[in-house]
Design an enzyme around this catalytic site. Sequence first.
Site, PDB file in Angstrom:
ATOM      1  N   PHE A  33       1.072  -1.521   0.177  1.00  0.00           N
ATOM      2  CA  PHE A  33      -0.003   0.742   0.117  1.00  0.00           C
ATOM      3  C   PHE A  33       0.968   1.074  -0.401  1.00  0.00           C
ATOM      4  O   PHE A  33       1.947   1.452   0.885  1.00  0.00           O
ATOM      5  CB  PHE A  33      -0.221  -0.005   1.109  1.00  0.00           C
ATOM      6  CG  PHE A  33      -1.741   1.385   1.122  1.00  0.00           C
ATOM      7  CD1 PHE A  33      -2.668   1.224   0.540  1.00  0.00           C
ATOM      8  CD2 PHE A  33      -2.158   1.986   1.905  1.00  0.00           C
ATOM      9  CE1 PHE A  33      -4.013   1.811   0.397  1.00  0.00           C
ATOM     10  CE2 PHE A  33      -2.849   3.158   1.677  1.00  0.00           C
ATOM     11  CZ  PHE A  33      -3.428   3.056   1.045  1.00  0.00           C
ATOM     12  N   TYR A  35      -9.638  -0.912  11.362  1.00  0.00           N
ATOM     13  CA  TYR A  35     -10.305  -0.231  10.375  1.00  0.00           C
ATOM     14  C   TYR A  35     -11.261  -1.706   9.509  1.00  0.00           C
ATOM     15  O   TYR A  35     -11.980  -0.548   8.896  1.00  0.00           O
ATOM     16  CB  TYR A  35     -10.916   0.914  10.531  1.00  0.00           C
ATOM     17  CG  TYR A  35     -10.429   1.881   9.351  1.00  0.00           C
ATOM     18  CD1 TYR A  35      -9.513   1.037   8.144  1.00  0.00           C
ATOM     19  CD2 TYR A  35      -8.748   2.317   9.543  1.00  0.00           C
ATOM     20  CE1 TYR A  35      -8.311   1.679   6.982  1.00  0.00           C
ATOM     21  CE2 TYR A  35      -7.843   3.122   9.039  1.00  0.00           C
ATOM     22  CZ  TYR A  35      -8.174   2.709   7.816  1.00  0.00           C
ATOM     23  OH  TYR A  35      -6.662   3.120   7.285  1.00  0.00           O
ATOM     24  N   LYS A  36     -10.146  -2.379   8.906  1.00  0.00           N
ATOM     25  CA  LYS A  36     -10.748  -3.342   7.875  1.00  0.00           C
ATOM     26  C   LYS A  36     -11.053  -5.032   8.761  1.00  0.00           C
ATOM     27  O   LYS A  36     -12.561  -4.467   9.442  1.00  0.00           O
ATOM     28  CB  LYS A  36      -9.837  -3.460   7.212  1.00  0.00           C
ATOM     29  CG  LYS A  36      -9.162  -2.597   6.694  1.00  0.00           C
ATOM     30  CD  LYS A  36      -7.451  -2.524   5.577  1.00  0.00           C
ATOM     31  CE  LYS A  36      -6.887  -1.624   5.583  1.00  0.00           C
ATOM     32  NZ  LYS A  36      -7.735  -0.253   4.156  1.00  0.00           N
ATOM     33  N   ASP A  83       3.848  -4.868   8.398  1.00  0.00           N
ATOM     34  CA  ASP A  83       2.434  -3.930   8.132  1.00  0.00           C
ATOM     35  C   ASP A  83       1.844  -5.222   7.766  1.00  0.00           C
ATOM     36  O   ASP A  83       1.394  -5.933   6.605  1.00  0.00           O
ATOM     37  CB  ASP A  83       2.458  -3.294   7.233  1.00  0.00           C
ATOM     38  CG  ASP A  83       0.874  -2.656   6.552  1.00  0.00           C
ATOM     39  OD1 ASP A  83       0.376  -2.403   7.493  1.00  0.00           O
ATOM     40  OD2 ASP A  83       1.350  -1.130   6.599  1.00  0.00           O
ATOM     41  N   ARG A 111     -11.950  -5.771  -6.516  1.00  0.00           N
ATOM     42  CA  ARG A 111     -11.356  -6.174  -5.220  1.00  0.00           C
ATOM     43  C   ARG A 111     -12.454  -6.825  -4.380  1.00  0.00           C
ATOM     44  O   ARG A 111     -13.303  -6.052  -4.276  1.00  0.00           O
ATOM     45  CB  ARG A 111     -10.678  -5.261  -4.500  1.00  0.00           C
ATOM     46  CG  ARG A 111      -9.435  -5.749  -3.671  1.00  0.00           C
ATOM     47  CD  ARG A 111      -8.750  -4.581  -3.157  1.00  0.00           C
ATOM     48  NE  ARG A 111      -9.392  -3.673  -2.442  1.00  0.00           N
ATOM     49  CZ  ARG A 111      -8.974  -3.191  -1.607  1.00  0.00           C
ATOM     50  NH1 ARG A 111      -7.913  -3.113  -1.166  1.00  0.00           N
ATOM     51  NH2 ARG A 111      -9.597  -2.468  -0.557  1.00  0.00           N
TER      52      ARG A 111
END
Lengths: 407, 407
Positions: free
Chosen positions: A130, A224-225, A199, A373
């Site tokens: 990312f 938050y995922k 990460d 995705r």
Amino acid sequence: MSEPYASLREKAAALDAQDELAKQRELFALDEAVYLDGNSLGALPRHVAGRLADVITREWGELRIRSWDESGWWTAPERIGERIAPLVGAAPGQVVVGDSTSVNVFKAVVAAARLAGEDRDEILVDATTFPTDGYIAESAARMTGKRLVPLAPGDVPAAVGPRTAAALVNHVDFRTGRLHDLPGITAAVQAAGALAVWDLCHSAGALPVGLDAHGVDLAVGCTYKYLNGGPGAPAYLYVAERHQAGFDSPLPGWTGHRDPFAMTPGYTAADGATRGRVGTPDILSMLALESALDVWDGVSMDAVRAKSLALTDFFLECVRAYAPEGRVTSLTPEAHEERGSQVALRCAEAPQVMETLIARGVVGDLRRPDVLRFGFTPLYVGFADTERAARVLAEVLTDVPGQATAV
Amino acid sequence: MSEPYASLREKAAALDAQDELAKQRELFALDEAVYLDGNSLGALPRHVAGRLADVITREWGELRIRSWDESGWWTAPERIGERIAPLVGAAPGQVVVGDSTSVNVFKAVVAAARLAGEDRDEILVDATTFPTDGYIAESAARMTGKRLVPLAPGDVPAAVGPRTAAALVNHVDFRTGRLHDLPGITAAVQAAGALAVWDLCHSAGALPVGLDAHGVDLAVGCTYKYLNGGPGAPAYLYVAERHQAGFDSPLPGWTGHRDPFAMTPGYTAADGATRGRVGTPDILSMLALESALDVWDGVSMDAVRAKSLALTDFFLECVRAYAPEGRVTSLTPEAHEERGSQVALRCAEAPQVMETLIARGVVGDLRRPDVLRFGFTPLYVGFADTERAARVLAEVLTDVPGQATAV
């Protein structure tokens, strides 16, 4: 109903009937849509609304300043860290919550560079990560006088050497869903005398991470995922116990001080993970996250992983059965040991396909220019949802004019 | 009732009757206590609870990922910055909200050091400031190869010179309540070719700041004191328009990128204040802050300042009239141009006195070892409250055994 629809629907029903995690779904606010974007924003655990109302009305509104002590606000970063620790395989005392992932990447990479010492002048960074990790690692390298070396995660073991200070790698690639070899890369980095920084944004909450078991040095992740902490919820930082005494933060804010209320002009870092703290903690977002973590009570990460793989296997099976020939190509590895909890499909008409899919109640997301995705959150996505998502995708591909994808 | 109580109570009633801001009080959740700690944590604007319930239940719970666009989450940092801008005297396009004050101090001091260039190797820092600023400035100096020079704010004009890159000063001293000369210090710093960076934590929302009018270069501030944004609410960063093109952030996170969703490996900073953004914005805390700012609609900062000075004048008058001789000494300047919106009283028995005061419904705070701190928030503190606070303080001082304070 024609084959293969009937048989895959039957299979979905059978898989849902055996699913020990199925009962978790009722904890979440969900509707008739199939929500396959929990790898971007996790769904709301329903009880969070009531908890936040109490935080605002009673803790802030009535107790006001007293809540820093009486409601446990001051110690929230460490307390919530302890809730996350078992989800990422960390023993107590090593995880602290606060700031964004980007800010924690900066702390971790700078601290790793300093721990490695001045003789080591290179920082390896996952070039497929990312992008914020790369941007921040570049700044960390610049500000510690080191050189950034972007490379594919699989090339880290060959590239790591006596000049390497640290390697920053994303556990699961945000675009393809590829799971990188955390134990192997960590071991290779450490064998060269460097530090491994991971990460976990796209792995924590979806699969066992095993930070302690694999001897990871430092790690960061968002909440938050798959952890469902709410939009932009605070991130976390893992500092392995053996590195805590030497952890030299580039952001030595007052709440990481050994005695913050002495308000002395000189900085003395607190012991433990607390030295990863910076400013005043963001209480509303932090306590929403704390409350959201209740959905993990009694949940085994091994069961989550087993279901995650079953869901993505089943989605790929349904897509292969339903989708018009040649319109989508999976970018997600077939091998379980290389797969996270998402499926990425390359599709030449991805923007229009995703827009139409969402309009028809299947919510994934687009990664420009051509990636569809789909994130599979084992706590609230079921097999019937998965079959439906593939079926609607096939319908959309039929309705949206297109051509076979060049791979 | 004996004099002087009767006459000061009458005066309080008269002042309250004339107070054009008195009506704002009903916007806040308050009780029978006199809350003089709004300079630590502002009281809850009552409507915030309803707004956050909607953010959680509908925006997160129902719209989920769509809210990043449809509910304006993505642009919240800039939008809320525009709400704060007029409160600190900034034209549009210069304020962005996010991260903690400490993190923003780091961005601002590093960016200032870079803007000043390599020939200038000193960073001056207010040695009396809230300590996080000093800790973070030390890190910023270390990481940009400069030397930190702590000094009293009043000494900045004499110390600034051709080696100075930047000076970081707190507008109001958190301990004493002294208001520093922002126009004069800014002019002196700039006359020497350096940049002036201001911390507005204890002034924004309590008095006119005039960032543009006085040509300030960079500024930061928190939003949970006089701006009532909630515990640990996100801070803000002001980058004067003339510096935006050269603002080189040490924390170049993905949301400050010119095209964040292109997710390119190379970083290209966005235009404007957006380049002060770092990671994914902390939506729950941020939207609580946005809602809280509604209490400023139609409020003039000149009226706030006039009331603030009247309140602190009146408190000092009441304390002089009521308090036992020699037990407390004001650390807060008498001169209006040197006073923020708090009164700090030195008292040898400060810990016990503050504990007793709070138990009797007058909430200030202690700054170790010997400072009683009382913040006056013009939007919700009245003159009768102020008289009562002084009266209860006098009673507590009488009840708590003590001795005259050595000044």
